[in-house]
Scaffold this motif. Structure first.
Motif, PDB file in Angstrom:
ATOM      1  N   GLN A   1      81.225  84.222 130.845  1.00 52.19           N
ATOM      2  CA  GLN A   1      81.788  85.562 130.240  1.00 52.19           C
ATOM      3  C   GLN A   1      80.660  86.286 129.784  1.00 52.19           C
ATOM      4  OE1 GLN A   1      85.193  85.479 127.819  1.00 52.19           O
ATOM      5  NE2 GLN A   1      85.924  83.502 128.918  1.00 52.19           N
ATOM      6  N   ALA A   2      79.490  85.450 129.278  1.00 52.13           N
ATOM      7  CA  ALA A   2      78.300  86.194 128.707  1.00 52.13           C
ATOM      8  C   ALA A   2      77.668  86.965 129.568  1.00 52.13           C
ATOM      9  CB  ALA A   2      77.360  84.895 128.094  1.00 52.13           C
ATOM     10  N   TYR A   3      77.457  86.384 130.951  1.00 58.19           N
ATOM     11  CA  TYR A   3      76.848  87.132 132.051  1.00 58.19           C
ATOM     12  C   TYR A   3      77.688  88.292 132.336  1.00 58.19           C
ATOM     13  CZ  TYR A   3      73.086  83.845 133.371  1.00 58.19           C
ATOM     14  OH  TYR A   3      71.913  83.022 133.655  1.00 58.19           O
TER      15      TYR A   3
ATOM     16  N   MET B   1      75.789  76.963 137.130  1.00 58.31           N
ATOM     17  CA  MET B   1      76.569  75.873 137.472  1.00 58.31           C
ATOM     18  C   MET B   1      75.847  74.418 136.977  1.00 58.31           C
ATOM     19  SD  MET B   1      75.831  75.714 141.291  1.00 58.31           S
ATOM     20  CE  MET B   1      77.432  76.883 141.824  1.00 58.31           C
ATOM     21  N   GLY B   2      76.601  73.696 136.209  1.00 58.47           N
ATOM     22  CA  GLY B   2      76.003  72.369 135.761  1.00 58.47           C
ATOM     23  C   GLY B   2      75.250  72.513 134.527  1.00 58.47           C
ATOM     24  N   HIS B   3      73.999  71.943 134.392  1.00 55.30           N
ATOM     25  CA  HIS B   3      73.111  71.651 133.300  1.00 55.30           C
ATOM     26  C   HIS B   3      72.520  73.146 132.845  1.00 55.30           C
ATOM     27  CE1 HIS B   3      71.309  68.754 130.902  1.00 55.30           C
ATOM     28  NE2 HIS B   3      69.843  69.186 131.041  1.00 55.30           N
ATOM     29  N   VAL B   4      73.383  73.859 132.172  1.00 61.52           N
ATOM     30  CA  VAL B   4      72.928  75.260 131.713  1.00 61.52           C
ATOM     31  C   VAL B   4      73.944  75.549 130.444  1.00 61.52           C
ATOM     32  CG1 VAL B   4      73.466  77.628 132.191  1.00 61.52           C
ATOM     33  CG2 VAL B   4      73.152  76.229 134.332  1.00 61.52           C
ATOM     34  N   ASN B   5      72.920  76.128 129.585  1.00 60.14           N
ATOM     35  CA  ASN B   5      73.438  76.183 128.070  1.00 60.14           C
ATOM     36  C   ASN B   5      73.202  77.589 127.619  1.00 60.14           C
ATOM     37  OD1 ASN B   5      70.399  76.165 127.502  1.00 60.14           O
ATOM     38  ND2 ASN B   5      70.503  74.163 126.756  1.00 60.14           N
ATOM     39  N   ALA B   6      73.450  78.080 126.508  1.00 60.31           N
ATOM     40  CA  ALA B   6      73.403  79.179 125.902  1.00 60.31           C
ATOM     41  C   ALA B   6      72.023  79.921 125.913  1.00 60.31           C
ATOM     42  CB  ALA B   6      74.090  79.548 124.551  1.00 60.31           C
ATOM     43  N   HIS B   7      71.090  79.023 125.614  1.00 60.42           N
ATOM     44  CA  HIS B   7      69.695  79.981 125.648  1.00 60.42           C
ATOM     45  C   HIS B   7      69.208  79.968 127.087  1.00 60.42           C
ATOM     46  CE1 HIS B   7      66.625  76.757 126.879  1.00 60.42           C
ATOM     47  NE2 HIS B   7      67.313  75.964 126.107  1.00 60.42           N
ATOM     48  N   MET B   8      69.575  79.504 127.951  1.00 65.28           N
ATOM     49  CA  MET B   8      69.155  79.352 129.346  1.00 65.28           C
ATOM     50  C   MET B   8      70.101  81.143 129.846  1.00 65.28           C
ATOM     51  SD  MET B   8      69.659  75.677 130.586  1.00 65.28           S
ATOM     52  CE  MET B   8      68.912  75.754 132.300  1.00 65.28           C
ATOM     53  N   VAL B   9      71.240  80.975 129.701  1.00 63.14           N
ATOM     54  CA  VAL B   9      71.842  82.364 129.910  1.00 63.14           C
ATOM     55  C   VAL B   9      71.367  83.402 129.174  1.00 63.14           C
ATOM     56  CG1 VAL B   9      74.046  83.436 129.953  1.00 63.14           C
ATOM     57  CG2 VAL B   9      74.048  80.960 130.494  1.00 63.14           C
TER      58      VAL B   9
ATOM     59  N   GLY C   1      68.110  88.485 129.054  1.00 66.67           N
ATOM     60  CA  GLY C   1      67.114  89.256 128.462  1.00 66.67           C
ATOM     61  C   GLY C   1      66.214  89.297 129.632  1.00 66.67           C
ATOM     62  N   ALA C   2      65.802  88.634 130.392  1.00 65.73           N
ATOM     63  CA  ALA C   2      64.578  88.711 131.375  1.00 65.73           C
ATOM     64  C   ALA C   2      65.080  89.985 132.432  1.00 65.73           C
ATOM     65  CB  ALA C   2      64.477  87.407 132.182  1.00 65.73           C
ATOM     66  N   LEU C   3      66.451  89.790 132.675  1.00 69.64           N
ATOM     67  CA  LEU C   3      67.060  90.811 133.685  1.00 69.64           C
ATOM     68  C   LEU C   3      66.830  92.273 133.137  1.00 69.64           C
ATOM     69  CD1 LEU C   3      70.211  88.871 135.017  1.00 69.64           C
ATOM     70  CD2 LEU C   3      68.574  89.947 136.228  1.00 69.64           C
ATOM     71  N   GLN C   4      67.211  92.078 131.704  1.00 71.40           N
ATOM     72  CA  GLN C   4      67.150  93.491 131.172  1.00 71.40           C
ATOM     73  C   GLN C   4      65.787  94.052 131.251  1.00 71.40           C
ATOM     74  OE1 GLN C   4      70.021  94.135 127.946  1.00 71.40           O
ATOM     75  NE2 GLN C   4      68.458  95.385 126.967  1.00 71.40           N
ATOM     76  N   ALA C   5      64.804  93.104 130.889  1.00 69.00           N
ATOM     77  CA  ALA C   5      63.450  93.303 130.961  1.00 69.00           C
ATOM     78  C   ALA C   5      62.945  93.997 132.528  1.00 69.00           C
ATOM     79  CB  ALA C   5      62.552  92.469 130.526  1.00 69.00           C
TER      80      ALA C   5
ATOM     81  N   LEU D   1      72.324  92.884 126.838  1.00 67.83           N
ATOM     82  CA  LEU D   1      71.796  91.743 126.209  1.00 67.83           C
ATOM     83  C   LEU D   1      72.675  91.362 124.756  1.00 67.83           C
ATOM     84  CD1 LEU D   1      69.970  89.206 125.625  1.00 67.83           C
ATOM     85  CD2 LEU D   1      68.303  90.707 124.729  1.00 67.83           C
ATOM     86  N   GLU D   2      72.840  92.504 124.102  1.00 66.53           N
ATOM     87  CA  GLU D   2      73.777  92.468 122.958  1.00 66.53           C
ATOM     88  C   GLU D   2      75.439  91.772 123.036  1.00 66.53           C
ATOM     89  OE1 GLU D   2      71.612  94.793 123.702  1.00 66.53           O
ATOM     90  OE2 GLU D   2      70.345  94.831 122.180  1.00 66.53           O
ATOM     91  N   ALA D   3      75.681  92.425 124.316  1.00 65.50           N
ATOM     92  CA  ALA D   3      76.970  92.042 124.743  1.00 65.50           C
ATOM     93  C   ALA D   3      77.222  90.521 125.093  1.00 65.50           C
ATOM     94  CB  ALA D   3      77.459  92.784 125.790  1.00 65.50           C
ATOM     95  N   ALA D   4      76.074  89.960 125.559  1.00 60.93           N
ATOM     96  CA  ALA D   4      75.986  88.332 125.932  1.00 60.93           C
ATOM     97  C   ALA D   4      75.867  87.834 124.684  1.00 60.93           C
ATOM     98  CB  ALA D   4      74.842  88.403 126.919  1.00 60.93           C
ATOM     99  N   VAL D   5      74.974  88.374 123.639  1.00 68.45           N
ATOM    100  CA  VAL D   5      74.971  87.732 122.352  1.00 68.45           C
ATOM    101  C   VAL D   5      76.285  87.524 121.697  1.00 68.45           C
ATOM    102  CG1 VAL D   5      73.852  87.907 120.262  1.00 68.45           C
ATOM    103  CG2 VAL D   5      72.426  88.137 122.065  1.00 68.45           C
TER     104      VAL D   5
END
Ligand SMILES: *Cc1c(COP(=O)(O)O)cnc(C)c1O
Length: 398
Positions: A280-282, A357-365, A370-374, A388-392
């Motif tokens: 949902q963050a993505y 999928m798998g070993h993924v957490n909030a800071h990775m997402v 953030g990198a996509l927005q950049a 980025l704000e929406a994902a946060v």
């Protein structure tokens, strides 16, 4: 300038990120394959694999990738000349049926296109029309990794039951196992295939076929199966080598044991919930960007979206440009668009996929968002504000 140095992040829909604990568990001298720790460890994998599949049925393990277990599953229950109803929502059910064709199976494909999940009413029509029960199996995917469609498997079971149709329900969970909620027994799935390299966080090279008693009874009459693919000795071996019909995938077993420990420590329900929130963050980021400009999530309906992978449309050449920028400048590799446009067609460059999928957490997402927005800013790709704000917000609210 490139800001890519540092730990690289492979954010594609498989192979997924391998936890350090899994890598460390695999880093050892070759073990004895006749007796001792490896043999003991292997027996502990079976109940844990069945538990993440939510089944009291059996599992056969193979030294194979997803394509290998596709073939294994089909060869145990379908004979040359049998018809299978194939429900396509992208690339992968069709890929499975192509393997089946080599075994003489006659696929009857219902194609739901690249942007929709399965419509149970159309399946009901096809099954009701099949009065003499020529269809021996319904084959589909839980999650299609190309389109990121997620299908309602419980609804398919109801359709089969309502039509009084005896076909086996065969489901590919290679992308979804341990990411999206899946209940093999409760949803009445007869055969399910999975691989090691996605939600199970282990390198590619092991595959699994789960099956219930109904499917095993059909295996009894099946003449297609060869000794190597036969699920019976693998599921109920008398000797250790019979699990694999040969040498065990020694290091994968240590890795898989560790991965299942990680899943058990977190709890499967929590694992599913984490995938749900991170997806949902993505989506929230992508939906904000999509309010202005070419970005669009491939699956418009949230209910039909996978929690393991998100396929995005962004128009050519933006997809390839953004993927290249992410790798070169930010140290993130995203997935290519799959099956959306033919290779060689300029339109091919208009897509990307994010594996979560798998070993993924909030800071990775949040890092990838953030990198996509950049990247969107750097490449001058028009986009709505506030991604980025929406994902946060999504992560904060969780
Ligand atoms: C990855 C995947 C496959 C194929 O697996 P391989 O290991 O590449 O053979 C099949 N089905 C789905 C849904 C997948 O995500």
């Amino acid at each position: 300038m490139s800001l890519a140095n540092g730990r690289h992040y492979l954010a594609i829909p498989g192979p997924s990120v391998i936890p350090d604990r899994v890598l460390q568990a695999m880093h050892r001298a070759a073990p004895n394959i006749y007796t001792g720790a490896l043999v003991d460890l292997t027996t502990t994998l079976i109940p844990d694999l069945c538990s993440v599949a939510r089944t009291t049925g059996k599992v056969a393990m193979y030294v194979a990738n997803g394509h290998g277990v596709w073939e294994a599953a089909v060869s145990n229950v379908l004979n040359a000349g049998d018809t299978a109803l194939v429900l396509a929502t992208g690339r992968f059910a069709v890929g499975w049926s192509e393997m089946a064709v080599w075994l003489g199976i006659n696929p009857r494909i219902i194609d739901f296109g690249l942007r929709s999940a399965i419509d149970p009413d159309r399946v009901a029509e096809a099954l009701t029309a099949d009065k003499d029960h020529q269809i021996k199996a319904v084959m589909t995917v839980h999650v299609d990794t190309a389109t990121s469609a997620r299908n309602d498997i419980a609804a398919l079971r109801r359709v089969l039951d309502d039509a009084g149709h005896p076909a086996l329900l065969m489901v590919d969970c290679i992308a979804s196992l341990c990411c999206d909620r899946f209940e093999m027994d409760a949803w009445g799935v007869d055969v399910m295939v999975a691989g090691s390299q996605k939600g199970l966080m282990t390198p590619p090279g092991m595959g699994f076929v789960f099956f219930n008693e109904k499917a095993d009874a059909i295996r009894e009459t099946c003449s297609n199966v060869t000794h190597y693919w036969d699920w019976r000795p693998r599921a109920v071996p008398e000797d250790f080598y019979q699990y694999w019909d040969g040498t065990a995938p020694t290091h994968h077993l240590y890795g898989l044991r560790e991965a299942l420990d990680i899943i058990n420590e977190e709890g499967l329900e929590h694992v599913w919930h984490r995938h749900d929130v991170l997806a949902q963050a993505y989506w929230s980021a992508l939906e904000s960007w999509s309010t202005d400009g070419p970005i669009e999530i491939n699956m418009s309906d949230r209910e039909s979206r996978s929690h393991a992978v998100t396929a995005v449309r962004i128009g050519a050449p933006n997809g390839t440009a953004l993927r290249d920028w992410m790798t070169a400048k930010a140290g993130v590799t995203l997935g290519i668009g799959l099956g959306m446009a033919p290779a060689g067609d300029p339109a091919w460059h208009g897509f990307f996929r994010i594996g979560h999928m798998g070993h993924v957490n909030a800071h990775m997402v949040l890092g990838v968002v953030g990198a996509l927005q950049a990247g969107l800013v750097a490449l001058g790709i028009p986009h709505g504000k506030g991604g980025l704000e929406a994902a946060v917000e999504v992560c904060a609210a969780a």
